[in-house]
Design an enzyme around this catalytic site. Structure first.
Site, PDB file in Angstrom:
ATOM      1  N   HIS A 431       0.836  -1.198   0.000  1.00 44.53           N
ATOM      2  CA  HIS A 431       0.000   0.000   0.000  1.00 44.53           C
ATOM      3  C   HIS A 431       0.872   1.250   0.000  1.00 44.53           C
ATOM      4  O   HIS A 431       1.439   1.622   1.032  1.00 44.53           O
ATOM      5  CB  HIS A 431      -0.942  -0.032   1.216  1.00 44.53           C
ATOM      6  CG  HIS A 431      -1.838   1.159   1.287  1.00 44.53           C
ATOM      7  ND1 HIS A 431      -2.302   1.681   2.465  1.00 44.53           N
ATOM      8  CD2 HIS A 431      -2.345   1.951   0.306  1.00 44.53           C
ATOM      9  CE1 HIS A 431      -3.061   2.735   2.210  1.00 44.53           C
ATOM     10  NE2 HIS A 431      -3.085   2.926   0.912  1.00 44.53           N
ATOM     11  N   GLU A 443       2.950   0.533   3.379  1.00 43.28           N
ATOM     12  CA  GLU A 443       2.411  -0.498   4.270  1.00 43.28           C
ATOM     13  C   GLU A 443       2.549  -1.843   3.549  1.00 43.28           C
ATOM     14  O   GLU A 443       2.067  -1.999   2.424  1.00 43.28           O
ATOM     15  CB  GLU A 443       0.931  -0.230   4.578  1.00 43.28           C
ATOM     16  CG  GLU A 443       0.703   0.807   5.662  1.00 43.28           C
ATOM     17  CD  GLU A 443      -0.776   1.014   5.994  1.00 43.28           C
ATOM     18  OE1 GLU A 443      -1.075   1.354   7.141  1.00 43.28           O
ATOM     19  OE2 GLU A 443      -1.636   0.856   5.104  1.00 43.28           O
ATOM     20  N   ASN A 481      -5.260   3.830   7.308  1.00 44.63           N
ATOM     21  CA  ASN A 481      -6.609   4.225   6.896  1.00 44.63           C
ATOM     22  C   ASN A 481      -7.685   3.740   7.863  1.00 44.63           C
ATOM     23  O   ASN A 481      -8.743   4.344   7.969  1.00 44.63           O
ATOM     24  CB  ASN A 481      -6.904   3.739   5.465  1.00 44.63           C
ATOM     25  CG  ASN A 481      -6.240   4.650   4.440  1.00 44.63           C
ATOM     26  OD1 ASN A 481      -5.764   5.739   4.781  1.00 44.63           O
ATOM     27  ND2 ASN A 481      -6.193   4.223   3.191  1.00 44.63           N
TER      28      ASN A 481
END
Ligand code: 3HC
Length: 698
Positions: A431, A443, A481
């Protein structure tokens, strides 16, 4: 004939003819620990007592000269001798002492060199005063000897930027005297011989005059006021440099007092934590697995994320095959990559020939079959599970055995994506954060069946791309997130209850965020969150308070910066509050019968940060992050969290679990669905432990 004696475990003294070679050997980076300081003092004293030695030369073993004071000693009771005393003794040595730094001479390392009577760098040397990055100022004479060697302007530049300067630049400024090719020991020896034969002059830096540079001091003050308002060390650094016109002794006394008091300052504690966070995240359970070799990377999707990832991969030396479904999309992707690389050349970050070589490694294609020879593929198409599963099903058939199959999804379930293949062990989440060619966070999302060497490959890739890989488990939104989705709601609640978006933004910018949440929303595009909320709507519990303001704004086609209107208006006159949005907010308050309340900036920060900490604590508790420090790294390197506050969970420790629990319980009186105390926090409040303790345990 040479004779070597060990002064202690990390310092030796070798006699070669009339030269005493002092070698520092304290791996990994020769930090000036207590043993190094004591050893240097003793070695210089021993060399002075040795009639055979006429010149003393200091160099280091291993990959670098001294990279600074030993940061691990900071915050503990000071150990004698201090670095300033050690360096003063070196400068006071009756016999000439020279230094031959190689690799990086940073902070205290450079200050040791400044205290010697001549400096001959080994080619490839870089020097710096990075203390500012730790919330400190040079604390061993750098602010006093720097101006004597290179003037106030260059000293301020180095000490306030913390940047590394090349040996060539340092030579031009007079900070070092020569640059030579060779092994550090050979350079040290030949420089000492040059002192013996009179071709390398020596002098005590402390005896050199200093010229006041008012223009440089003024410019530095203005820059600090504007760009570093939260950094206590920056004005102190300027003040110390200003005092260099007095005696070195007085100047160093002032510098030391500042240094010692800054060591205890929360901003330095936060920045030191950030330093260790950057390094701690690579300590993962899969660290011993052998990464797969990656040369060619496939990127599926030429949108903002795909082209950013492709740019980062090309810049890091990989070959890239960029896949799109239609020619215009492919052209747009190539266009964005070209623009990114041209921008890097314009900003002086990349040489033009490197850009040309990078572009030559880019192979655009409309055919998925062309991914047959890539070592790793990163899917970066829009967030739709059906589409992603279809792509991974195709990749399963096309990609060679051993290829790593990665998704850049921001929140979707990697296990489900992996289930579309016959090789879930090769599937991982990578990510990236937008703009992917700039943001440092990556990530690395580990699914149930991801093989250890695939995880290690993700971390090796992060390193090669100069990114900070953080290991995350699978959940909606992973680490960053998921936490954002939770605390982001607080910003909406605050506004619906009475604060303006501008007040919320300003309060959080004053706290240290580069941009408040509403400005960030406008920048990212309000439509993205809108789409996500629609996706989540069927699962939204009835008990959850839902703020419709963002949706209403989007319904009017205002998506933030890209449409010129969102929470703010963006036009040729700059940025200002959007009156229509303020009307929508009033309408929503009226519709819900809310009488707007006044919030102080402190209350805003308190609620926002407590929400962030709550969900961050749950992410640690659920094992989605390995340690609290991993969460801190995610926020520092992916979400613009102020470095001087160290990250949300370091900041949480400065508040204390007891107070956090009390706050959450108080907030829960109004909304017991949203606010609830994470078990981990309740335990910490009961037994008096901290997130720092958890970092130490794991
Ligand atoms: N003290 C203690 N440990 C240090 C250290 C230091 N100054 N510098 C690096 N380390 C440790 C790291 O934590 C890491 O440990 P780990 O393997 O257990 O994680 C190990 O050394 C290797 O470091 P890196 O992974 O960073 O290695 P790189 O090769 O990527 O980088 C470097 C090397 C450029 C020297 C980088 O480590 C660096 O920038 N170090 C910090 C330099 C610094 O800030 N110096 C100033 C200190 S303050 C000071 O000197 C005060 C003085 O004025 C009195």
């Amino acid at each position: 004939m040479s004779e070597t004696r060990a002064i202690n475990d990390v310092i030796s003294l070798e006699t070669v003819g009339k030269v005493g070679l002092v070698c520092i050997d304290n791996p990994p980076v020769n930090a000036s620990s207590q043993a190094v300081r004591q050893g240097l003092l003793d070695a210089v004293a021993a060399a002075n007592d040795d009639d055979a030695i006429e010149v003393i030369a200091i160099y280091a073993a291993g990959r670098t000269f001294v990279a600074g004071a030993d940061i691990k000693e900071f915050g503990k009771p000071p150990l004698q001798p201090s670095l300033p005393d050690t360096i003063n003794a070196i400068e006071a040595s009756a016999k000439p002492v020279i230094s031959a730094p190689h690799g990086t001479a940073l902070g205290g390392g450079l200050e040791i060199c400044m205290g010697t009577h001549a400096r001959v760098g080994v080619k490839g040397l870089r020097v710096g005063l990075p203390e500012i990055n730790l919330g400190l100022l040079p604390g061993a004479g750098g602010t006093q000897r720097g101006p004597r060697l290179m003037g106030m302007e260059h000293t301020l530049d180095m000490a306030l930027s913390g940047r590394m300067v090349t040996g060539e630049e340092a030579l031009g400024w007079g900070l070092i005297d020569r640059l030579e090719d060779g092994a550090p020991r050979d350079v040290a020896l030949s420089a000492a011989e040059a002192v013996l034969d009179g071709t390398l002059p020596t002098r005590r830096t402390g005896e050199l005059p200093v010229e006041v540079d008012d223009a440089a001091l003024d410019a530095a003050r203005k820059m600090v006021e504007k760009k570093m308002p939260n950094l206590a060390s920056a004005p102190k650094c300027i003040e110390a440099v200003e005092r260099a016109t007095g005696s070195v002794e007085d100047g160093m006394k002032f510098e030391r007092e500042c240094f010692m008091s800054l060591l205890k300052h929360p901003s330095s504690e936060g920045m030191r934590h950030a330093f260790f966070a950057e390094r701690a995240v690579s300590k993962i359970p899969e660290a011993n697995a052998t990464p797969r070799e990656i040369r060619k990377i496939g990127v599926i999707g030429g949108g903002t994320m795909g082209s950013g990832i492709a740019t980062a991969a090309l810049t890091s030396g990989f070959a890239v095959r960029l896949i799109e479904v239609a020619q215009d999309g492919l052209d747009r992707g190539v266009g964005a990559i070209t623009k990114n690389l041209d921008g890097a050349v314009k900003r002086g970050k990349m040489a033009a020939d490197k850009r040309d070589a990078a572009m030559a490694r880019l192979e655009p294609s409309l055919n998925m079959e062309d991914l047959a020879d890539v070592d790793l593929v990163i899917e970066a198409v829009f967030e739709d599970m059906g589409v992603k599963k279809d792509i991974f099903g195709q990749l399963d058939k096309i990609c060679k055995a051993g290829a790593v199959l990665a998704s850049n999804t921001s929140y979707l379930d990697i296990n489900e994506i992996a289930s579309a293949t016959s090789r879930p062990e090769d599937v991982i989440g990578l990510h990236f954060f937008s703009p992917a060619n700039i943001m440092r966070l990556l990530e690395v999302v580990v699914a149930d069946k991801t093989a250890p060497e695939v995880v290690a490959t993700g971390f090796a890739l992060a390193k090669k791309m100069k990114k900070i890989g953080v290991r995350a488990g699978v959940c909606d939104g992973f680490i960053g997130n998921r936490i954002l989705a939770y605390y982001g709601k607080t910003a909406g609640y605050l506004v619906e209850d009475g604060a303006s978006p501008q007040q919320v933004d300003q309060a959080l910018e004053n706290f240290g965020f580069a941009m408040g949440p509403f400005k960030v929303g406008d920048l990212a595009g309000l439509d993205i969150g809108w789409a996500n909320r629609k996706r989540m709507a069927p699962n939204r519990p009835n008990a959850e308070r839902y703020v419709r303001i963002h949706d209403k704004i989007c319904e009017e086609g205002m998506f933030g910066r890209k449409t010129g209107q969102g929470f703010y208006i963006y036009d040729d006159n700059g940025i200002r509050p959007n009156p229509r949005t303020l009307e929508i907010i009033d309408e929503e308050r009226a519709a819900k019968g809310i009488t707007p309340k006044r919030f102080t900036d402190e209350e805003i920060v308190e609620r926002y940060m407590t929400a962030m900490i709550s969900e961050a604590a749950r992410v640690v508790e659920d094992g989605i992050a390995l340690r609290p420090i991993d969460v801190d790294a995610v926020f520092l390197f992916g979400y613009g969290f102020p470095r001087f506050r160290g990250g949300p969970l370091h900041y949480a420790d400065t508040i204390g679990a007891k107070e956090l629990v009390a706050r959450i319980e108080r907030f829960a009186e109004d909304d017991s669905y949203y606010w609830n105390v994470p078990d981990i926090l309740r335990r910490m409040a009961a037994d008096g432990t901290t997130f720092a303790d958890l970092n130490k345990e794991s």
